[in-house]
Design a protein around this motif. Structure first.
Motif, PDB file in Angstrom:
ATOM      1  N   LYS A  15       0.865  -1.176   0.000  1.00 19.35           N
ATOM      2  CA  LYS A  15       0.000   0.000   0.000  1.00 19.35           C
ATOM      3  C   LYS A  15       0.900   1.223   0.000  1.00 19.35           C
ATOM      4  O   LYS A  15       1.770   1.362   0.863  1.00 19.35           O
ATOM      5  CB  LYS A  15      -0.894   0.018   1.245  1.00 19.35           C
ATOM      6  CG  LYS A  15      -1.733   1.285   1.396  1.00 19.35           C
ATOM      7  CD  LYS A  15      -2.730   1.413   0.293  1.00 19.35           C
ATOM      8  CE  LYS A  15      -3.620   2.638   0.471  1.00 19.35           C
ATOM      9  NZ  LYS A  15      -4.401   2.918  -0.725  1.00 19.35           N
ATOM     10  N   HIS A  44      -6.920  -0.077  -2.158  1.00 20.90           N
ATOM     11  CA  HIS A  44      -6.136  -0.293  -3.375  1.00 20.90           C
ATOM     12  C   HIS A  44      -4.720  -0.724  -2.984  1.00 20.90           C
ATOM     13  O   HIS A  44      -4.055  -0.028  -2.212  1.00 20.90           O
ATOM     14  CB  HIS A  44      -6.039   1.006  -4.186  1.00 20.90           C
ATOM     15  CG  HIS A  44      -7.326   1.427  -4.788  1.00 20.90           C
ATOM     16  ND1 HIS A  44      -7.640   1.175  -6.105  1.00 20.90           N
ATOM     17  CD2 HIS A  44      -8.392   2.072  -4.266  1.00 20.90           C
ATOM     18  CE1 HIS A  44      -8.841   1.653  -6.361  1.00 20.90           C
ATOM     19  NE2 HIS A  44      -9.327   2.211  -5.267  1.00 20.90           N
ATOM     20  N   SER A  46      -0.933  -2.910  -4.475  1.00 16.73           N
ATOM     21  CA  SER A  46      -0.132  -3.254  -5.653  1.00 16.73           C
ATOM     22  C   SER A  46       0.817  -4.381  -5.302  1.00 16.73           C
ATOM     23  O   SER A  46       1.253  -4.505  -4.157  1.00 16.73           O
ATOM     24  CB  SER A  46       0.718  -2.049  -6.103  1.00 16.73           C
ATOM     25  OG  SER A  46      -0.076  -0.962  -6.473  1.00 16.73           O
ATOM     26  N   GLN A  50       3.916  -4.002  -9.740  1.00 18.83           N
ATOM     27  CA  GLN A  50       3.016  -2.908 -10.098  1.00 18.83           C
ATOM     28  C   GLN A  50       3.385  -1.581  -9.445  1.00 18.83           C
ATOM     29  O   GLN A  50       2.973  -0.523  -9.916  1.00 18.83           O
ATOM     30  CB  GLN A  50       1.579  -3.284  -9.715  1.00 18.83           C
ATOM     31  CG  GLN A  50       1.044  -4.444 -10.518  1.00 18.83           C
ATOM     32  CD  GLN A  50      -0.202  -5.053  -9.919  1.00 18.83           C
ATOM     33  OE1 GLN A  50      -0.417  -5.003  -8.703  1.00 18.83           O
ATOM     34  NE2 GLN A  50      -1.040  -5.642 -10.763  1.00 18.83           N
ATOM     35  N   VAL A  51       4.163  -1.627  -8.368  1.00 17.01           N
ATOM     36  CA  VAL A  51       4.503  -0.415  -7.631  1.00 17.01           C
ATOM     37  C   VAL A  51       5.184   0.652  -8.498  1.00 17.01           C
ATOM     38  O   VAL A  51       4.838   1.829  -8.389  1.00 17.01           O
ATOM     39  CB  VAL A  51       5.325  -0.738  -6.365  1.00 17.01           C
ATOM     40  CG1 VAL A  51       5.995   0.498  -5.783  1.00 17.01           C
ATOM     41  CG2 VAL A  51       4.424  -1.387  -5.319  1.00 17.01           C
ATOM     42  N   ASN A  53       4.799   1.624 -11.592  1.00 13.24           N
ATOM     43  CA  ASN A  53       3.810   2.414 -12.334  1.00 13.24           C
ATOM     44  C   ASN A  53       2.842   3.133 -11.406  1.00 13.24           C
ATOM     45  O   ASN A  53       2.370   4.227 -11.730  1.00 13.24           O
ATOM     46  CB  ASN A  53       3.055   1.553 -13.343  1.00 13.24           C
ATOM     47  CG  ASN A  53       3.816   1.402 -14.636  1.00 13.24           C
ATOM     48  OD1 ASN A  53       4.679   2.211 -14.962  1.00 13.24           O
ATOM     49  ND2 ASN A  53       3.502   0.366 -15.383  1.00 13.24           N
ATOM     50  N   THR A  54       2.532   2.541 -10.269  1.00 12.86           N
ATOM     51  CA  THR A  54       1.689   3.236  -9.289  1.00 12.86           C
ATOM     52  C   THR A  54       2.408   4.494  -8.809  1.00 12.86           C
ATOM     53  O   THR A  54       1.799   5.562  -8.706  1.00 12.86           O
ATOM     54  CB  THR A  54       1.350   2.307  -8.104  1.00 12.86           C
ATOM     55  OG1 THR A  54       0.675   1.141  -8.596  1.00 12.86           O
ATOM     56  CG2 THR A  54       0.459   3.007  -7.095  1.00 12.86           C
ATOM     57  N   HIS A  57       2.316   7.098 -11.780  1.00  8.63           N
ATOM     58  CA  HIS A  57       1.026   7.678 -12.126  1.00  8.63           C
ATOM     59  C   HIS A  57       0.353   8.439 -10.984  1.00  8.63           C
ATOM     60  O   HIS A  57      -0.394   9.383 -11.238  1.00  8.63           O
ATOM     61  CB  HIS A  57       0.075   6.603 -12.649  1.00  8.63           C
ATOM     62  CG  HIS A  57       0.500   6.030 -13.960  1.00  8.63           C
ATOM     63  ND1 HIS A  57       0.547   6.772 -15.119  1.00  8.63           N
ATOM     64  CD2 HIS A  57       0.930   4.791 -14.294  1.00  8.63           C
ATOM     65  CE1 HIS A  57       0.971   6.022 -16.112  1.00  8.63           C
ATOM     66  NE2 HIS A  57       1.220   4.809 -15.636  1.00  8.63           N
ATOM     67  N   PHE A  58       0.586   8.040  -9.745  1.00  9.68           N
ATOM     68  CA  PHE A  58      -0.133   8.659  -8.634  1.00  9.68           C
ATOM     69  C   PHE A  58       0.752   9.493  -7.707  1.00  9.68           C
ATOM     70  O   PHE A  58       0.243  10.296  -6.928  1.00  9.68           O
ATOM     71  CB  PHE A  58      -0.861   7.592  -7.799  1.00  9.68           C
ATOM     72  CG  PHE A  58      -1.979   6.937  -8.549  1.00  9.68           C
ATOM     73  CD1 PHE A  58      -3.222   7.540  -8.639  1.00  9.68           C
ATOM     74  CD2 PHE A  58      -1.783   5.728  -9.187  1.00  9.68           C
ATOM     75  CE1 PHE A  58      -4.254   6.943  -9.342  1.00  9.68           C
ATOM     76  CE2 PHE A  58      -2.804   5.120  -9.896  1.00  9.68           C
ATOM     77  CZ  PHE A  58      -4.043   5.732  -9.973  1.00  9.68           C
ATOM     78  N   PRO A  84      -8.064  -1.688 -12.005  1.00  9.69           N
ATOM     79  CA  PRO A  84      -8.112  -0.558 -11.082  1.00  9.69           C
ATOM     80  C   PRO A  84      -9.505   0.001 -10.801  1.00  9.69           C
ATOM     81  O   PRO A  84      -9.723   0.653  -9.798  1.00  9.69           O
ATOM     82  CB  PRO A  84      -7.236   0.498 -11.765  1.00  9.69           C
ATOM     83  CG  PRO A  84      -6.312  -0.283 -12.604  1.00  9.69           C
ATOM     84  CD  PRO A  84      -7.107  -1.466 -13.080  1.00  9.69           C
ATOM     85  N   GLU A  95      -0.193  -4.553 -16.956  1.00 10.29           N
ATOM     86  CA  GLU A  95       0.052  -4.600 -15.516  1.00 10.29           C
ATOM     87  C   GLU A  95      -0.696  -5.726 -14.821  1.00 10.29           C
ATOM     88  O   GLU A  95      -0.460  -5.998 -13.662  1.00 10.29           O
ATOM     89  CB  GLU A  95      -0.330  -3.268 -14.870  1.00 10.29           C
ATOM     90  CG  GLU A  95       0.629  -2.162 -15.200  1.00 10.29           C
ATOM     91  CD  GLU A  95       0.298  -0.917 -14.414  1.00 10.29           C
ATOM     92  OE1 GLU A  95       0.903  -0.722 -13.358  1.00 10.29           O
ATOM     93  OE2 GLU A  95      -0.578  -0.159 -14.867  1.00 10.29           O
ATOM     94  N   PHE A  98      -4.958  -6.055 -10.166  1.00  4.64           N
ATOM     95  CA  PHE A  98      -4.442  -5.488  -8.928  1.00  4.64           C
ATOM     96  C   PHE A  98      -5.129  -6.135  -7.737  1.00  4.64           C
ATOM     97  O   PHE A  98      -6.326  -6.437  -7.787  1.00  4.64           O
ATOM     98  CB  PHE A  98      -4.709  -3.975  -8.890  1.00  4.64           C
ATOM     99  CG  PHE A  98      -3.772  -3.196  -9.757  1.00  4.64           C
ATOM    100  CD1 PHE A  98      -2.744  -2.464  -9.191  1.00  4.64           C
ATOM    101  CD2 PHE A  98      -3.911  -3.193 -11.130  1.00  4.64           C
ATOM    102  CE1 PHE A  98      -1.867  -1.741  -9.987  1.00  4.64           C
ATOM    103  CE2 PHE A  98      -3.047  -2.478 -11.934  1.00  4.64           C
ATOM    104  CZ  PHE A  98      -2.019  -1.749 -11.357  1.00  4.64           C
TER     105      PHE A  98
END
Length: 140
Positions: A15, A44, A46, A50-51, A53-54, A57-58, A84, A95, A98
């Motif tokens: 998280k 949410h 990851s 995936q982290v 790109n998380t 993007h965020f 997502p 990806e 999730f």
């Protein structure tokens, strides 16, 4: 049936928490819920893959992020693998699905195994996650 983003289930899921709302040093039973989690009705999460790109993007320009590591087996019964938008088995360009935690928005000391602060480095998050000490902690 949804699948993991690899042939094996993850050891940990993560998280990401904004530097503007850091978790306390001693985790409570339940941490405050992010706006996106509150509006979605689930937490949410990851995988390690995936982290990056998380982060991009965020949390792009943020100076740091707090990463909560959760033992997957401890929460597996409450995880749904979704895109997502919480559409079960929907697509997400490369990806995979999730992990979303459906346990009444409960995330605290009972679920979180450990916490690390990741500093955004010159060159961005991709450089930050290459730090050796972080890579030893940050595993699939």
């Amino acid at each position: 049936m949804c699948t993991f983003d690899s042939d094996k289930k993850p050891t940990y899921i993560y998280k990401l928490v904004s530097y503007t709302t850091p978790p306390p040093d001693v985790l409570p039973e339940v941490l405050p819920v992010s706006t996106i989690d509150q509006s979605s009705g689930f937490v949410h999460l990851s995988t390690a893959r995936q982290v990056p790109n998380t982060l991009k993007h965020f949390f792009g320009p943020d100076p740091r992020v707090h990463i909560l590591r959760i033992v997957y087996d401890a929460v597996e019964a409450d995880i749904k693998w979704e895109d997502p938008k919480a559409e079960v088995c929907g697509p997400r360009g490369g990806e995979g699905m999730f992990p979303h935690l459906y346990n009444g928005l409960r995330l605290g000391k009972g679920e979180v195994e450990s916490v690390r602060v990741l500093e955004n480095k010159e060159g961005g998050w991709a450089i930050a996650i290459e730090d050796v000490a972080f890579k030893e902690w940050f595993v699939y």
